[in-house]
Design a protein around this motif. Structure first.
Motif, PDB file in Angstrom:
ATOM      1  N   LYS A  12       0.717  -1.146   0.178  1.00  0.00           N
ATOM      2  CA  LYS A  12       0.076  -0.027  -0.064  1.00  0.00           C
ATOM      3  C   LYS A  12       0.895   1.171  -0.050  1.00  0.00           C
ATOM      4  CE  LYS A  12      -3.858  -2.006   2.327  1.00  0.00           C
ATOM      5  NZ  LYS A  12      -5.130  -1.845   3.444  1.00  0.00           N
ATOM      6  N   ASN A  13       0.808   1.901  -1.033  1.00  0.00           N
ATOM      7  CA  ASN A  13       1.779   3.034  -1.231  1.00  0.00           C
ATOM      8  C   ASN A  13       0.973   4.629  -1.276  1.00  0.00           C
ATOM      9  OD1 ASN A  13       4.555   1.640  -1.735  1.00  0.00           O
ATOM     10  ND2 ASN A  13       3.309   0.761  -3.276  1.00  0.00           N
ATOM     11  N   SER A  14       1.877   5.395  -0.968  1.00  0.00           N
ATOM     12  CA  SER A  14       1.404   6.555  -1.167  1.00  0.00           C
ATOM     13  C   SER A  14       1.317   7.449  -2.426  1.00  0.00           C
ATOM     14  CB  SER A  14       2.178   7.660  -0.078  1.00  0.00           C
ATOM     15  OG  SER A  14       3.523   8.223  -0.583  1.00  0.00           O
ATOM     16  N   SER A  15       1.143   8.553  -2.607  1.00  0.00           N
ATOM     17  CA  SER A  15       1.181   9.404  -3.831  1.00  0.00           C
ATOM     18  C   SER A  15       2.494   9.494  -4.307  1.00  0.00           C
ATOM     19  CB  SER A  15       0.534  10.721  -3.634  1.00  0.00           C
ATOM     20  OG  SER A  15       1.163  11.513  -2.835  1.00  0.00           O
ATOM     21  N   ILE A  16       3.708   9.541  -3.436  1.00  0.00           N
ATOM     22  CA  ILE A  16       4.919   9.578  -3.809  1.00  0.00           C
ATOM     23  C   ILE A  16       5.367   8.320  -4.462  1.00  0.00           C
ATOM     24  CG2 ILE A  16       7.601   9.540  -2.840  1.00  0.00           C
ATOM     25  CD1 ILE A  16       6.644  11.165  -0.756  1.00  0.00           C
ATOM     26  N   LEU A 246      16.497  17.825  -5.756  1.00  0.00           N
ATOM     27  CA  LEU A 246      15.705  17.758  -4.509  1.00  0.00           C
ATOM     28  C   LEU A 246      14.220  17.851  -5.178  1.00  0.00           C
ATOM     29  CD1 LEU A 246      14.951  17.971  -1.508  1.00  0.00           C
ATOM     30  CD2 LEU A 246      15.155  20.370  -1.801  1.00  0.00           C
ATOM     31  N   TRP A 247      13.507  16.777  -5.096  1.00  0.00           N
ATOM     32  CA  TRP A 247      12.302  16.753  -5.611  1.00  0.00           C
ATOM     33  C   TRP A 247      11.113  17.255  -4.346  1.00  0.00           C
ATOM     34  CZ3 TRP A 247      10.212  15.425 -10.544  1.00  0.00           C
ATOM     35  CH2 TRP A 247       8.634  15.373 -10.685  1.00  0.00           C
ATOM     36  N   LEU A 248      10.427  18.086  -4.386  1.00  0.00           N
ATOM     37  CA  LEU A 248       9.805  18.539  -3.373  1.00  0.00           C
ATOM     38  C   LEU A 248       8.048  17.917  -3.714  1.00  0.00           C
ATOM     39  CD1 LEU A 248      10.718  22.222  -2.338  1.00  0.00           C
ATOM     40  CD2 LEU A 248      11.036  20.141  -1.207  1.00  0.00           C
ATOM     41  N   ALA A 249       7.730  16.836  -3.249  1.00  0.00           N
ATOM     42  CA  ALA A 249       6.440  16.449  -3.357  1.00  0.00           C
ATOM     43  C   ALA A 249       5.780  16.721  -1.924  1.00  0.00           C
ATOM     44  CB  ALA A 249       6.327  14.639  -3.443  1.00  0.00           C
ATOM     45  N   MET A 250       5.871  18.046  -1.626  1.00  0.00           N
ATOM     46  CA  MET A 250       5.235  18.586  -0.425  1.00  0.00           C
ATOM     47  C   MET A 250       5.378  20.084  -0.558  1.00  0.00           C
ATOM     48  SD  MET A 250       8.735  17.616   1.998  1.00  0.00           S
ATOM     49  CE  MET A 250       8.168  18.890   3.387  1.00  0.00           C
ATOM     50  N   THR A 357     -24.085   8.492  -3.885  1.00  0.00           N
ATOM     51  CA  THR A 357     -23.266   7.692  -3.152  1.00  0.00           C
ATOM     52  C   THR A 357     -21.752   8.415  -3.123  1.00  0.00           C
ATOM     53  OG1 THR A 357     -22.613   5.918  -4.711  1.00  0.00           O
ATOM     54  CG2 THR A 357     -24.733   5.318  -3.376  1.00  0.00           C
ATOM     55  N   LEU A 358     -21.060   7.853  -2.025  1.00  0.00           N
ATOM     56  CA  LEU A 358     -19.541   8.237  -2.049  1.00  0.00           C
ATOM     57  C   LEU A 358     -18.835   7.205  -1.421  1.00  0.00           C
ATOM     58  CD1 LEU A 358     -17.356  10.217  -1.716  1.00  0.00           C
ATOM     59  CD2 LEU A 358     -18.016  10.981   0.436  1.00  0.00           C
ATOM     60  N   THR A 359     -17.768   6.810  -2.359  1.00  0.00           N
ATOM     61  CA  THR A 359     -16.959   5.667  -2.073  1.00  0.00           C
ATOM     62  C   THR A 359     -15.513   6.385  -1.622  1.00  0.00           C
ATOM     63  OG1 THR A 359     -18.122   4.210  -3.259  1.00  0.00           O
ATOM     64  CG2 THR A 359     -15.903   3.325  -2.701  1.00  0.00           C
ATOM     65  N   PHE A 360     -14.833   6.075  -0.499  1.00  0.00           N
ATOM     66  CA  PHE A 360     -13.274   6.447  -0.436  1.00  0.00           C
ATOM     67  C   PHE A 360     -12.494   5.328  -0.980  1.00  0.00           C
ATOM     68  CE2 PHE A 360     -15.661   9.062   2.686  1.00  0.00           C
ATOM     69  CZ  PHE A 360     -14.685  10.198   2.515  1.00  0.00           C
ATOM     70  N   TYR A 361     -11.502   5.618  -1.618  1.00  0.00           N
ATOM     71  CA  TYR A 361     -10.482   4.791  -2.166  1.00  0.00           C
ATOM     72  C   TYR A 361      -9.055   5.088  -1.749  1.00  0.00           C
ATOM     73  CZ  TYR A 361     -13.931   2.719  -5.529  1.00  0.00           C
ATOM     74  OH  TYR A 361     -15.269   2.294  -5.955  1.00  0.00           O
ATOM     75  N   GLY A 362      -8.660   4.339  -0.589  1.00  0.00           N
ATOM     76  CA  GLY A 362      -7.501   4.860   0.005  1.00  0.00           C
ATOM     77  C   GLY A 362      -7.177   4.309   1.385  1.00  0.00           C
ATOM     78  N   VAL A 385     -22.125   5.712   2.168  1.00  0.00           N
ATOM     79  CA  VAL A 385     -20.689   6.085   2.136  1.00  0.00           C
ATOM     80  C   VAL A 385     -20.036   4.975   2.669  1.00  0.00           C
ATOM     81  CG1 VAL A 385     -18.937   7.564   3.240  1.00  0.00           C
ATOM     82  CG2 VAL A 385     -21.232   8.629   3.004  1.00  0.00           C
ATOM     83  N   THR A 386     -19.046   4.360   1.799  1.00  0.00           N
ATOM     84  CA  THR A 386     -18.548   3.219   2.016  1.00  0.00           C
ATOM     85  C   THR A 386     -16.903   3.568   1.808  1.00  0.00           C
ATOM     86  OG1 THR A 386     -18.719   2.757  -0.168  1.00  0.00           O
ATOM     87  CG2 THR A 386     -20.278   1.611   1.151  1.00  0.00           C
ATOM     88  N   PHE A 387     -16.071   2.485   2.350  1.00  0.00           N
ATOM     89  CA  PHE A 387     -14.811   2.769   2.266  1.00  0.00           C
ATOM     90  C   PHE A 387     -14.093   1.394   1.586  1.00  0.00           C
ATOM     91  CE2 PHE A 387     -16.111   4.868   5.886  1.00  0.00           C
ATOM     92  CZ  PHE A 387     -15.566   6.139   6.097  1.00  0.00           C
ATOM     93  N   ALA A 388     -13.628   1.422   0.573  1.00  0.00           N
ATOM     94  CA  ALA A 388     -13.153   0.384  -0.238  1.00  0.00           C
ATOM     95  C   ALA A 388     -11.393   0.207  -0.059  1.00  0.00           C
ATOM     96  CB  ALA A 388     -13.186   0.720  -1.812  1.00  0.00           C
ATOM     97  N   ASP A 389     -10.947   0.596   0.631  1.00  0.00           N
ATOM     98  CA  ASP A 389      -9.641   0.718   0.977  1.00  0.00           C
ATOM     99  C   ASP A 389      -8.628   0.794  -0.095  1.00  0.00           C
ATOM    100  OD1 ASP A 389      -7.529   0.028   2.635  1.00  0.00           O
ATOM    101  OD2 ASP A 389      -7.693  -2.186   2.838  1.00  0.00           O
ATOM    102  N   TYR A 390      -7.515   0.469  -0.022  1.00  0.00           N
ATOM    103  CA  TYR A 390      -6.412   0.562  -1.129  1.00  0.00           C
ATOM    104  C   TYR A 390      -6.750  -0.322  -2.179  1.00  0.00           C
ATOM    105  CZ  TYR A 390      -1.764   1.262  -2.958  1.00  0.00           C
ATOM    106  OH  TYR A 390      -0.716   1.379  -3.977  1.00  0.00           O
ATOM    107  N   VAL A 391      -6.900   0.243  -3.418  1.00  0.00           N
ATOM    108  CA  VAL A 391      -7.039  -0.368  -4.768  1.00  0.00           C
ATOM    109  C   VAL A 391      -5.950  -0.190  -5.610  1.00  0.00           C
ATOM    110  CG1 VAL A 391      -8.838  -0.696  -6.578  1.00  0.00           C
ATOM    111  CG2 VAL A 391      -9.683  -0.393  -4.453  1.00  0.00           C
ATOM    112  N   VAL A 392      -5.355  -1.198  -6.193  1.00  0.00           N
ATOM    113  CA  VAL A 392      -4.148  -1.175  -7.437  1.00  0.00           C
ATOM    114  C   VAL A 392      -4.651  -0.430  -8.442  1.00  0.00           C
ATOM    115  CG1 VAL A 392      -2.255  -2.026  -8.416  1.00  0.00           C
ATOM    116  CG2 VAL A 392      -2.808  -2.750  -6.254  1.00  0.00           C
TER     117      VAL A 392
END
Length: 498
Positions: A12-16, A246-250, A357-362, A385-392
């Motif tokens: 499970k990875n972040s946006s980086i 230096l990559w600033l992903a922030m 409906t609203l679904t959170f992916y993450g 409102v549902t939570f689908a967790d992390y989806v590749v």
């Protein structure tokens, strides 16, 4: 060669990490073999992760694999029935682990690698008092990779890493912190190029790894500090000939500070004290570059490179061919993403549009996720409102969505927003720094709402969900206005760094 330096690539990875994956695809699509990801952390199941994300083995060089000489090792899975153990031990049954006992005493536990059928991941050994004394961790490719030794209080104090042939290539020693967590105090790289090499922390070992990779590829390569906390110092401390970026992903300033004049983030400020060592600083948006350039050391260049390259040739899917009023939110869930506020906002949307409906992916940390689920339950929206967790693979998700919403208060550039637009999904987002204003065309591909204006946010969502014709117009425009963050444009931006 371009090396993107990170701590890890995990399940499970972040946006980086997702941005790095897009970069690897972009580079290798234009110049095959011209970019690689370098990772620091020990990764015995790396091959499983690479398969999960569709990467070839040579796309990633892990520090431990490099020193072990196993970057291209194949091997074969080690199943529990292939594990050697004393004949007088009795093995129990179980899907996730098996116990080995002598009489009634637990001698060891064999734990399996997740996602496999009885493939050995680690074997734990216990003393007469039931204390863990030794953990043997196996690589997914079927060999014993490390022995970890524990003291009477359960503290890790020594590790011995080995190759498939059993030879030891690295020894690591630990002391305990005041919180009783292990602190790496000594690393001995055994017989490396004819002699042992000593490093007093992992940062020093990682720096040496980066130098050795650089030398292996002829030096003068480009190294990008992608995950600053792990990558900045090792890249700065490299002694071989190298081009540092230096990559600033922030954001570059402390939280809550003015983006143009506020105090620089401590980590960024420390990095910029070494301005002469950096070849350049890379940011994802023109707005961040405008804020940052006046604050850079004299002569240090700031490059703008889109961090969310997208394809522009997808076959459009009409809104009428998607499930009606399906709203999605994509990315990590947390306080900076204002997930709790987004749930509250959608509660108001649902009152006006009961079929929405609203679904959170993450993913988010356990405490936060529990809080969000309780918030949904309190609003009596558990079926809405549902939570689908992390989806590749999110492509099918985008293709079936009507609208993407984003209530974040800050970012460097929202990867999911660009991806959604490339699939014809309109966006309603707070107009935070940085990214939305350079991705969304207000009134054409979505709506940007002043940060914190909840009423305007709710109204924008309701208006779009209530007007299928307008929603379709926005979707069509989204497909047609991808050039600024397309793969082709992004590749042109990369050429400026050469």
């Amino acid at each position: 060669m371009n090396f993107f330096v990170n701590q890890y690539l995990v399940t499970k990875n972040s946006s980086i990490e997702h941005a790095e994956l897009k970069r690897l695809a972009l580079f290798n699509g234009h110049e095959p073999g011209s970019a690689k990801l370098l990772t620091q952390d020990f990764a015995p199941t790396l091959d499983q992760t690479l398969e999960r994300f569709g990467l070839q083995r040579d796309a990633v060089i892990n520090m431990f694999d490099f020193f072990a000489g196993t970057t291209d090792y194949v091997g074969a899975p080690l199943k529990v029935d292939g594990l050697a153990y004393d004949g007088d031990l009795q093995m129990g049954t179980g899907n996730n682990f098996r116990e080995l006992k002598r009489g009634g005493r637990l001698v060891s536990e064999v734990h399996f690698i997740g996602g496999t059928v009885a493939q050995v991941g680690n074997v734990d050994y216990f003393d007469d008092a039931g204390n863990l004394t030794l953990r043997q961790i196996y690589d997914l490719r079927g060999f014993l990779a490390v022995n970890q030794y524990y003291g009477r209080a359960g503290e890790l104090f020594y590790e011995r890493y080995q190759r498939p042939d059993g030879t030891v290539y690295l020894e690591r020693y630990y002391v305990q912190s005041t919180e009783n967590t292990p602190i790496n105090s000594l690393n001995v790289l055994k017989d490396y190029q004819g002699r042992d090499r000593i490093f007093y922390d992992q940062e020093g070992l990682f720096t040496f790894f980066l130098d050795e990779v650089n030398r292996a590829f002829g030096e003068n390569n480009r190294f990008f500090a992608d995950r600053p906390a792990v990558a900045i110092n090792p890249i700065l401390n490299m002694t071989s000939k190298v081009k540092r970026y230096l990559w600033l992903a922030m954001r570059a300033v402390d939280d809550g500070q003015d983006l143009a004049t506020g105090s620089l983030d401590t980590m960024v400020d420390a990095a910029l004290q070494h301005g002469r060592k950096w070849t350049g600083v890379v940011v994802a948006t023109a707005a961040q570059a405008a804020d940052l350039k006046p604050r850079l050391p004299k002569g240090l260049k700031c490059y703008v490179v889109n961090n969310s390259p997208v394809k522009v040739d997808r076959t459009p899917i009409l809104i009428q061919d998607r499930p009606a009023q399906r709203v999605i939110a994509v990315g990590r869930l947390g306080a900076d993403k204002q997930t709790d506020q987004l749930i509250d906002l959608f509660t108001r949307v649902h009152t006006a549009r009961p079929k929405a409906t609203l679904t959170f992916y993450g993913y988010g940390n356990q405490a936060d996720m529990q809080s969000y689920q309780e918030r949904v339950k309190a609003a009596n929206l558990e079926q809405v409102v549902t939570f689908a967790d992390y989806v590749v693979d999110l492509e099918p998700v985008y293709d079936q969505a009507s609208l993407l919403v984003d209530a974040s208060r800050v970012d460097a550039q929202p990867l999911a927003m660009a991806e959604a637009l490339s699939h014809g999904v309109p966006v309603v987002s707070y107009d935070y720094a940085y990214g939305p204003s350079e991705l969304v065309i207000p009134g054409q591909t979505g709506e940007l709402v002043p940060l914190g204006n909840r009423d305007a946010f709710v109204k924008a969502v309701i208006d779009l969900l209530s007007d299928p014709t307008k929603l379709q117009d926005f979707s069509t425009a989204a497909y047609q206005n991808l050039t600024p963050f397309s793969e082709a444009t992004t590749w042109q931006q990369w050429q400026a760094l050469k």
